[in-house]
Write a protein that holds these residues in place. Structure first.
Motif, PDB file in Angstrom:
ATOM      1  N   PRO A  22      55.484  -8.457   5.199  1.00 17.43           N
ATOM      2  CA  PRO A  22      54.432  -7.569   4.677  1.00 17.43           C
ATOM      3  C   PRO A  22      53.403  -7.094   5.703  1.00 17.43           C
ATOM      4  O   PRO A  22      52.795  -6.042   5.528  1.00 17.43           O
ATOM      5  N   HIS A  23      53.180  -7.865   6.748  1.00 17.45           N
ATOM      6  CA  HIS A  23      52.190  -7.479   7.754  1.00 17.45           C
ATOM      7  C   HIS A  23      52.511  -8.150   9.076  1.00 17.45           C
ATOM      8  O   HIS A  23      53.354  -9.041   9.154  1.00 17.45           O
ATOM      9  N   LEU A  24      51.804  -7.726  10.108  1.00 22.61           N
ATOM     10  CA  LEU A  24      51.999  -8.270  11.448  1.00 22.61           C
ATOM     11  C   LEU A  24      51.131  -9.514  11.624  1.00 22.61           C
ATOM     12  O   LEU A  24      49.963  -9.525  11.253  1.00 22.61           O
ATOM     13  N   SER A  25      51.725 -10.558  12.176  1.00 17.72           N
ATOM     14  CA  SER A  25      51.008 -11.792  12.482  1.00 17.72           C
ATOM     15  C   SER A  25      51.282 -12.159  13.930  1.00 17.72           C
ATOM     16  O   SER A  25      52.207 -11.638  14.546  1.00 17.72           O
ATOM     17  N   ALA A  26      50.464 -13.075  14.465  1.00 21.81           N
ATOM     18  CA  ALA A  26      50.604 -13.442  15.871  1.00 21.81           C
ATOM     19  C   ALA A  26      50.448 -14.947  16.068  1.00 21.81           C
ATOM     20  O   ALA A  26      49.692 -15.603  15.346  1.00 21.81           O
ATOM     21  N   LEU A  27      51.165 -15.443  17.064  1.00 25.75           N
ATOM     22  CA  LEU A  27      50.966 -16.793  17.567  1.00 25.75           C
ATOM     23  C   LEU A  27      50.368 -16.642  18.958  1.00 25.75           C
ATOM     24  O   LEU A  27      50.919 -15.922  19.792  1.00 25.75           O
ATOM     25  N   PHE A  28      49.234 -17.282  19.199  1.00 33.31           N
ATOM     26  CA  PHE A  28      48.560 -17.199  20.491  1.00 33.31           C
ATOM     27  C   PHE A  28      48.540 -18.565  21.162  1.00 33.31           C
ATOM     28  O   PHE A  28      48.418 -19.592  20.496  1.00 33.31           O
ATOM     29  N   THR A  29      48.595 -18.553  22.487  1.00 34.95           N
ATOM     30  CA  THR A  29      48.243 -19.734  23.256  1.00 34.95           C
ATOM     31  C   THR A  29      47.036 -19.349  24.101  1.00 34.95           C
ATOM     32  O   THR A  29      46.836 -18.180  24.430  1.00 34.95           O
ATOM     33  N   ILE A  30      46.236 -20.334  24.436  1.00 32.96           N
ATOM     34  CA  ILE A  30      44.943 -20.103  25.072  1.00 32.96           C
ATOM     35  C   ILE A  30      44.995 -20.433  26.558  1.00 32.96           C
ATOM     36  O   ILE A  30      45.587 -21.437  26.956  1.00 32.96           O
ATOM     37  N   ASN A  31      44.328 -19.625  27.361  1.00 32.11           N
ATOM     38  CA  ASN A  31      44.142 -19.891  28.786  1.00 32.11           C
ATOM     39  C   ASN A  31      43.007 -20.919  28.894  1.00 32.11           C
ATOM     40  O   ASN A  31      41.841 -20.596  28.660  1.00 32.11           O
ATOM     41  N   GLY A  32      43.369 -22.153  29.220  1.00 34.71           N
ATOM     42  CA  GLY A  32      42.388 -23.237  29.248  1.00 34.71           C
ATOM     43  C   GLY A  32      41.243 -23.008  30.210  1.00 34.71           C
ATOM     44  O   GLY A  32      40.094 -23.324  29.911  1.00 34.71           O
ATOM     45  N   GLY A  33      41.525 -22.437  31.374  1.00 36.70           N
ATOM     46  CA  GLY A  33      40.481 -22.176  32.356  1.00 36.70           C
ATOM     47  C   GLY A  33      39.430 -21.212  31.839  1.00 36.70           C
ATOM     48  O   GLY A  33      38.228 -21.399  32.063  1.00 36.70           O
ATOM     49  N   VAL A  34      39.860 -20.188  31.134  1.00 38.04           N
ATOM     50  CA  VAL A  34      38.924 -19.214  30.560  1.00 38.04           C
ATOM     51  C   VAL A  34      38.191 -19.836  29.380  1.00 38.04           C
ATOM     52  O   VAL A  34      36.979 -19.644  29.212  1.00 38.04           O
ATOM     53  N   ALA A  35      38.914 -20.595  28.563  1.00 37.64           N
ATOM     54  CA  ALA A  35      38.294 -21.220  27.389  1.00 37.64           C
ATOM     55  C   ALA A  35      37.147 -22.142  27.790  1.00 37.64           C
ATOM     56  O   ALA A  35      36.114 -22.175  27.136  1.00 37.64           O
ATOM     57  N   GLU A  36      37.318 -22.864  28.891  1.00 31.84           N
ATOM     58  CA  GLU A  36      36.265 -23.781  29.339  1.00 31.84           C
ATOM     59  C   GLU A  36      34.986 -23.057  29.732  1.00 31.84           C
ATOM     60  O   GLU A  36      33.921 -23.659  29.720  1.00 31.84           O
ATOM     61  N   THR A  37      35.084 -21.785  30.080  1.00 32.70           N
ATOM     62  CA  THR A  37      33.897 -21.041  30.506  1.00 32.70           C
ATOM     63  C   THR A  37      33.126 -20.428  29.340  1.00 32.70           C
ATOM     64  O   THR A  37      32.029 -19.897  29.547  1.00 32.70           O
ATOM     65  N   LEU A  38      33.672 -20.490  28.135  1.00 33.74           N
ATOM     66  CA  LEU A  38      32.992 -19.907  26.985  1.00 33.74           C
ATOM     67  C   LEU A  38      31.732 -20.694  26.654  1.00 33.74           C
ATOM     68  O   LEU A  38      31.686 -21.919  26.813  1.00 33.74           O
ATOM     69  N   LYS A  39      30.726 -19.982  26.175  1.00 32.49           N
ATOM     70  CA  LYS A  39      29.482 -20.635  25.762  1.00 32.49           C
ATOM     71  C   LYS A  39      29.786 -21.604  24.614  1.00 32.49           C
ATOM     72  O   LYS A  39      30.486 -21.254  23.668  1.00 32.49           O
ATOM     73  N   GLY A  40      29.294 -22.812  24.716  1.00 32.70           N
ATOM     74  CA  GLY A  40      29.506 -23.823  23.696  1.00 32.70           C
ATOM     75  C   GLY A  40      30.688 -24.740  23.967  1.00 32.70           C
ATOM     76  O   GLY A  40      30.948 -25.668  23.214  1.00 32.70           O
ATOM     77  N   MET A  41      31.408 -24.505  25.065  1.00 32.30           N
ATOM     78  CA  MET A  41      32.586 -25.312  25.377  1.00 32.30           C
ATOM     79  C   MET A  41      32.290 -26.445  26.354  1.00 32.30           C
ATOM     80  O   MET A  41      33.200 -27.118  26.814  1.00 32.30           O
ATOM     81  N   GLU A  42      31.029 -26.671  26.661  1.00 30.69           N
ATOM     82  CA  GLU A  42      30.651 -27.677  27.645  1.00 30.69           C
ATOM     83  C   GLU A  42      31.231 -29.056  27.307  1.00 30.69           C
ATOM     84  O   GLU A  42      31.684 -29.780  28.190  1.00 30.69           O
ATOM     85  N   THR A  43      31.243 -29.423  26.036  1.00 21.13           N
ATOM     86  CA  THR A  43      31.728 -30.744  25.639  1.00 21.13           C
ATOM     87  C   THR A  43      33.243 -30.869  25.745  1.00 21.13           C
ATOM     88  O   THR A  43      33.773 -31.971  25.704  1.00 21.13           O
ATOM     89  N   PHE A  44      33.948 -29.747  25.882  1.00 22.77           N
ATOM     90  CA  PHE A  44      35.410 -29.774  25.952  1.00 22.77           C
ATOM     91  C   PHE A  44      35.937 -29.763  27.384  1.00 22.77           C
ATOM     92  O   PHE A  44      37.136 -29.872  27.592  1.00 22.77           O
ATOM     93  N   ARG A  45      35.052 -29.625  28.368  1.00 23.48           N
ATOM     94  CA  ARG A  45      35.505 -29.560  29.766  1.00 23.48           C
ATOM     95  C   ARG A  45      36.263 -30.825  30.136  1.00 23.48           C
ATOM     96  O   ARG A  45      35.828 -31.935  29.856  1.00 23.48           O
ATOM     97  N   GLY A  46      37.415 -30.631  30.763  1.00 24.55           N
ATOM     98  CA  GLY A  46      38.233 -31.748  31.190  1.00 24.55           C
ATOM     99  C   GLY A  46      39.129 -32.332  30.105  1.00 24.55           C
ATOM    100  O   GLY A  46      39.920 -33.220  30.375  1.00 24.55           O
TER     101      GLY A  46
END
Length: 120
Positions: free
Chosen positions: A22-46
């Protein structure tokens, strides 16, 4: 459409599904290096990348990415639902060829439960 998502720094890999559905859907994987730079991701580093898939800043940014890409597309091309996977597609799981090309059928088979949830 996949190439538009691949141009986004946060998106590592993408698989679109929607043939005869019925519609288009997507599966995404995340670039970890970019994700770590997002605001609020400080606790997820490493932390392992699997932790990023459910982090609020990542969810929010992926939602922005989908909206930005969808704005460039005709309604029938737009991604309506998506899922962020906890790992990248891999050669070991048979999802990528040796030249890093996506084996769509294998990815769909490996993540059939996730895809089914997108169409519930």
């Amino acid at each position: 459409v996949e190439s538009l998502f691949k141009m986004e720094p946060l998106i590592s890999q993408v698989l679109l599904v929607g043939d005869d559905l019925p519609h288009l859907s997507a599966l995404f994987t995340i670039n970890g290096g970019v994700a770590e730079t997002l605001k609020g991701m400080e606790t997820f580093r490493g932390m392992p990348q699997s932790e990023f898939a459910t982090a609020a800043p990542v969810l929010k940014e992926v939602q922005r990415v989908v909206a930005r890409v969808n704005a460039q597309l005709a309604p029938f091309e737009q991604v309506r639902k998506y899922r962020i996977l906890e790992r990248d597609f891999s050669i070991e799981a048979g999802e990528l060829t040796a030249t890093m090309k996506l084996r769509r059928a294998r990815v769909i088979e490996n993540f059939k439960d996730h895809i089914a949830q997108l169409y519930e």
